[in-house]
Write a protein that holds these residues in place. Structure first.
Motif, PDB file in Angstrom:
ATOM      1  N   ASP A 318     -22.254 -13.715  49.319  1.00 24.47           N
ATOM      2  CA  ASP A 318     -21.284 -13.507  48.039  1.00 24.47           C
ATOM      3  C   ASP A 318     -21.852 -14.323  46.681  1.00 24.47           C
ATOM      4  N   PHE A 319     -22.339 -15.675  46.917  1.00 25.67           N
ATOM      5  CA  PHE A 319     -22.632 -16.330  45.807  1.00 25.67           C
ATOM      6  C   PHE A 319     -24.209 -16.674  45.542  1.00 25.67           C
ATOM      7  N   GLN A 320     -24.945 -16.399  46.713  1.00 23.05           N
ATOM      8  CA  GLN A 320     -26.401 -16.442  46.339  1.00 23.05           C
ATOM      9  C   GLN A 320     -26.982 -17.775  45.526  1.00 23.05           C
ATOM     10  N   PRO A 321     -26.850 -18.757  46.160  1.00 26.22           N
ATOM     11  CA  PRO A 321     -27.226 -20.092  45.414  1.00 26.22           C
ATOM     12  C   PRO A 321     -28.841 -20.074  44.892  1.00 26.22           C
ATOM     13  N   ASP A 322     -29.080 -21.212  44.396  1.00 25.82           N
ATOM     14  CA  ASP A 322     -30.475 -21.094  44.224  1.00 25.82           C
ATOM     15  C   ASP A 322     -31.041 -21.928  45.031  1.00 25.82           C
ATOM     16  N   LYS A 323     -30.306 -22.675  45.747  1.00 24.23           N
ATOM     17  CA  LYS A 323     -30.913 -23.539  47.073  1.00 24.23           C
ATOM     18  C   LYS A 323     -30.150 -23.232  48.234  1.00 24.23           C
ATOM     19  N   LEU A 324     -30.582 -23.213  49.346  1.00 30.62           N
ATOM     20  CA  LEU A 324     -29.848 -23.410  50.465  1.00 30.62           C
ATOM     21  C   LEU A 324     -30.221 -24.479  51.597  1.00 30.62           C
ATOM     22  N   LYS A 325     -29.553 -25.343  51.891  1.00 31.37           N
ATOM     23  CA  LYS A 325     -29.768 -26.748  52.637  1.00 31.37           C
ATOM     24  C   LYS A 325     -29.123 -26.452  53.953  1.00 31.37           C
ATOM     25  N   ILE A 326     -30.237 -26.314  54.801  1.00 32.87           N
ATOM     26  CA  ILE A 326     -30.009 -26.028  56.203  1.00 32.87           C
ATOM     27  C   ILE A 326     -29.694 -27.450  57.061  1.00 32.87           C
ATOM     28  N   ASP A 327     -28.375 -27.414  57.665  1.00 30.69           N
ATOM     29  CA  ASP A 327     -27.812 -28.547  58.283  1.00 30.69           C
ATOM     30  C   ASP A 327     -28.786 -29.262  59.174  1.00 30.69           C
ATOM     31  N   ARG A 328     -28.484 -30.373  59.202  1.00 28.32           N
ATOM     32  CA  ARG A 328     -29.318 -31.282  60.157  1.00 28.32           C
ATOM     33  C   ARG A 328     -29.364 -30.842  61.570  1.00 28.32           C
ATOM     34  N   GLN A 341     -35.334 -22.255  66.282  1.00 29.79           N
ATOM     35  CA  GLN A 341     -36.265 -21.852  65.589  1.00 29.79           C
ATOM     36  C   GLN A 341     -36.298 -20.312  64.972  1.00 29.79           C
ATOM     37  N   ALA A 342     -35.686 -19.478  66.011  1.00 30.25           N
ATOM     38  CA  ALA A 342     -35.216 -17.999  65.472  1.00 30.25           C
ATOM     39  C   ALA A 342     -34.306 -17.994  64.326  1.00 30.25           C
ATOM     40  N   ILE A 343     -33.491 -18.925  64.508  1.00 27.94           N
ATOM     41  CA  ILE A 343     -32.405 -19.044  63.340  1.00 27.94           C
ATOM     42  C   ILE A 343     -33.148 -19.634  62.051  1.00 27.94           C
ATOM     43  N   VAL A 344     -33.894 -20.523  62.079  1.00 25.90           N
ATOM     44  CA  VAL A 344     -34.204 -20.970  60.684  1.00 25.90           C
ATOM     45  C   VAL A 344     -35.279 -19.981  60.339  1.00 25.90           C
ATOM     46  N   ARG A 345     -36.266 -19.188  61.245  1.00 25.57           N
ATOM     47  CA  ARG A 345     -37.195 -18.285  60.668  1.00 25.57           C
ATOM     48  C   ARG A 345     -36.427 -17.291  59.860  1.00 25.57           C
ATOM     49  N   ALA A 346     -35.056 -16.879  60.623  1.00 20.58           N
ATOM     50  CA  ALA A 346     -34.239 -15.690  59.928  1.00 20.58           C
ATOM     51  C   ALA A 346     -33.820 -16.138  58.330  1.00 20.58           C
ATOM     52  N   ILE A 347     -33.393 -17.417  58.355  1.00 19.12           N
ATOM     53  CA  ILE A 347     -32.917 -17.987  57.120  1.00 19.12           C
ATOM     54  C   ILE A 347     -33.952 -18.085  56.121  1.00 19.12           C
ATOM     55  N   VAL A 348     -35.300 -18.501  56.513  1.00 18.48           N
ATOM     56  CA  VAL A 348     -36.261 -18.598  55.668  1.00 18.48           C
ATOM     57  C   VAL A 348     -36.578 -17.164  55.068  1.00 18.48           C
ATOM     58  N   GLU A 349     -36.628 -16.368  55.894  1.00 16.91           N
ATOM     59  CA  GLU A 349     -37.000 -14.765  55.404  1.00 16.91           C
ATOM     60  C   GLU A 349     -35.932 -14.392  54.593  1.00 16.91           C
ATOM     61  N   ALA A 350     -34.600 -14.661  55.063  1.00 19.54           N
ATOM     62  CA  ALA A 350     -33.569 -14.175  54.095  1.00 19.54           C
ATOM     63  C   ALA A 350     -33.624 -14.910  52.758  1.00 19.54           C
ATOM     64  N   CYS A 351     -34.034 -15.967  52.756  1.00 17.19           N
ATOM     65  CA  CYS A 351     -34.121 -16.776  51.439  1.00 17.19           C
ATOM     66  C   CYS A 351     -35.129 -16.319  50.600  1.00 17.19           C
ATOM     67  N   ALA A 352     -36.418 -15.839  51.218  1.00 12.48           N
ATOM     68  CA  ALA A 352     -37.348 -15.314  50.523  1.00 12.48           C
ATOM     69  C   ALA A 352     -37.183 -14.019  49.797  1.00 12.48           C
ATOM     70  N   ALA A 353     -36.264 -13.256  50.564  1.00  9.73           N
ATOM     71  CA  ALA A 353     -35.754 -11.675  50.041  1.00  9.73           C
ATOM     72  C   ALA A 353     -35.125 -12.071  48.907  1.00  9.73           C
ATOM     73  N   LEU A 354     -34.225 -12.980  48.819  1.00  6.71           N
ATOM     74  CA  LEU A 354     -32.997 -13.330  47.771  1.00  6.71           C
ATOM     75  C   LEU A 354     -33.598 -14.342  46.736  1.00  6.71           C
ATOM     76  N   GLY A 355     -34.855 -14.777  46.603  1.00  4.39           N
ATOM     77  CA  GLY A 355     -35.118 -15.629  45.685  1.00  4.39           C
ATOM     78  C   GLY A 355     -34.587 -17.096  45.827  1.00  4.39           C
ATOM     79  N   ILE A 356     -34.085 -17.400  47.043  1.00  3.48           N
ATOM     80  CA  ILE A 356     -33.415 -18.704  47.252  1.00  3.48           C
ATOM     81  C   ILE A 356     -34.568 -19.692  47.824  1.00  3.48           C
ATOM     82  N   THR A 357     -34.476 -21.167  47.424  1.00  3.40           N
ATOM     83  CA  THR A 357     -35.290 -22.103  48.093  1.00  3.40           C
ATOM     84  C   THR A 357     -34.611 -22.697  49.220  1.00  3.40           C
ATOM     85  N   PRO A 358     -35.059 -22.643  50.153  1.00  2.00           N
ATOM     86  CA  PRO A 358     -34.540 -23.362  51.573  1.00  2.00           C
ATOM     87  C   PRO A 358     -34.997 -24.869  51.435  1.00  2.00           C
TER      88      PRO A 358
END
Length: 405
Positions: A318-328, A341-358
């Motif tokens: 809904d809000f597509q931030p500039d940055k996405l901080k993945i919880d520790r 690893q599978a979750i983070v890879r999916a997050i990184v791929e989604a961020c790349a598609a949305l122009g978000i910095t992980p």
């Protein structure tokens, strides 16, 4: 209790057919003594093994396997429990994928299974994982970090400064940098709120009446901006945390923050508001409007602790931030944890598609950093690089390659 475990690893050296046969003979003898059965897949580079048996035996065997010098990058893919064994007989069935066409793989795995297990194969998560790895002949689905022994972390003492607590300061802030090690750059400082005595945010907010929580959350940011001004952080991004409803409870919240920023001689474009996921967003419309006002003013927006709180994916969509901080909690021991690893890879791929910095939070081990780098993460925060410094700028530890022996 019957336990099931699947792991993946990489052979340290090329393995001949004779060497593989010797490994299998040893494994079968050892596994039989522990009442452990299963299946081993090998593609010439990677092993994928299913172990099934008594829970204690499976865990003990996995610990032993993890210390075996013949392979490295041991990653647990699944740990589960089940009502019956899927494999039996040889104590460890073997499938050498080098000898098989892709069309043969699924049927051969099925042939080695017990008849009882074949009946549920279409809904069996274990078999889906084994088949997926067996059919994926290219290794783009596998991310392996560089050897942590190749790196050491050295403190940049010139980056430190003395704490500067001002008389009458109601709140304190601990500064922790977000860094981009490849450029040896600090991309921002997060200002972590602390109580007057230095206590945690949870202690601070627990000590105030609930009705005052959001007001204090907003007003405290003035102290963060004043501290940034005193520390001469006028050429770097400043991140401050806000509870989502702090932006909703007070309709003038964004204007108040803009006044605080201007009053300290800072610019809105220098500030990033990190929306924490510690509470649910009750009023989506008003929250969305507040986010729009922040962006129109030039203030950046980040989602903090992503994956640990409320409405993670819906908040991202809904809000597509500039940055996405993945919880520790997702980052911890990621170098050895397949699901993470599978979750983070999916997050990184989604961020790349949305122009978000992980951003990876809570990075504490060199092995974690090595894997995250290999997965495409460039920005990091955690004790590996710097511990938070109360009212001051901490020394930062930068990675350096270890000298060759």
């Amino acid at each position: 209790m019957l336990s099931t475990l699947i792991y993946r690893s990489r052979a340290c050296e090329p393995m001949s057919a004779d060497a593989l046969d010797g490994l299998i003979r040893q494994a079968r003898a050892r596994n039989a003594s522990l009442n452990v059965t299963g299946l081993l897949l090998f593609d010439g580079v990677h092993f994928v093994q299913l172990l099934e048996g008594p829970a204690q035996s499976v865990e003990s065997l996995f610990d032993t396997i993890g210390r075996d010098a013949r392979h490295k990058s041991v990653v647990r893919l699944l740990r589960d429990h089940g009502p019956f064994r899927r494999f039996e007989g040889d104590e460890m069935a073997m499938v050498d994928l080098r000898d098989l066409a892709v069309t043969q793989v699924a049927s051969l795995i099925l042939e080695k299974m017990k008849k009882q297990a074949r009946l549920a194969v279409s809904d069996d998560r274990v078999i889906k994982i084994l088949t997926w790895y067996a059919l994926a002949r290219d290794t783009s689905h596998i991310v392996e970090g560089e050897d942590a022994a190749n790196w050491r972390f050295v403190a940049d003492e010139g980056a430190s400064s003395e704490p500067c607590l001002q008389p009458g300061q109601t709140y304190q802030f601990a500064l922790q940098p977000i860094v981009e090690p490849a450029r040896r750059a600090i991309t921002s400082f997060e200002f972590l709120i602390r109580s007057q005595s230095g206590g945690s945010p949870e202690q601070l907010f627990a000590s105030v009446p609930p009705a005052q929580r959001y007001r204090i959350d907003l007003e405290s940011k003035a102290f963060a901006f004043r501290l940034a001004s005193r520390l001469c952080l006028d050429d770097i991004k400043l991140s401050v945390n806000l509870l989502p409803m702090s932006l909703v409870a007070d309709p003038s919240a964004v204007d108040l923050m803009l006044d605080q920023i201007a009053g300290c001689g800072l610019s809105p474009g220098q500030v990033i508001v990190e929306i924490t996921e510690q509470e649910a967003i009750v009023n989506q419309r008003d929250f969305g409007a507040a986010i729009e006002r922040l962006r129109r003013a030039g203030i950046g927006v980040a989602i903090d602790d992503f994956g640990a709180g409320f409405a993670g994916l819906s908040l991202l969509a809904d809000f597509q931030p500039d940055k996405l901080k993945i919880d520790r909690k997702i980052i911890q021991n990621i170098h050895a944890d397949g699901p993470r690893q599978a979750i983070v890879r999916a997050i990184v791929e989604a961020c790349a598609a949305l122009g978000i910095t992980p951003v990876a939070e809570g990075v504490e081990r060199v092995e974690e950093w090595c894997w995250l780098q290999a997965a495409g993460v460039e920005r990091f925060q955690g004790y590996l690089f710097a511990r938070p410094a109360l009212n001051g700028v901490p020394a930062i530890h930068w990675p350096q390659r270890t000298p060759p022996h």
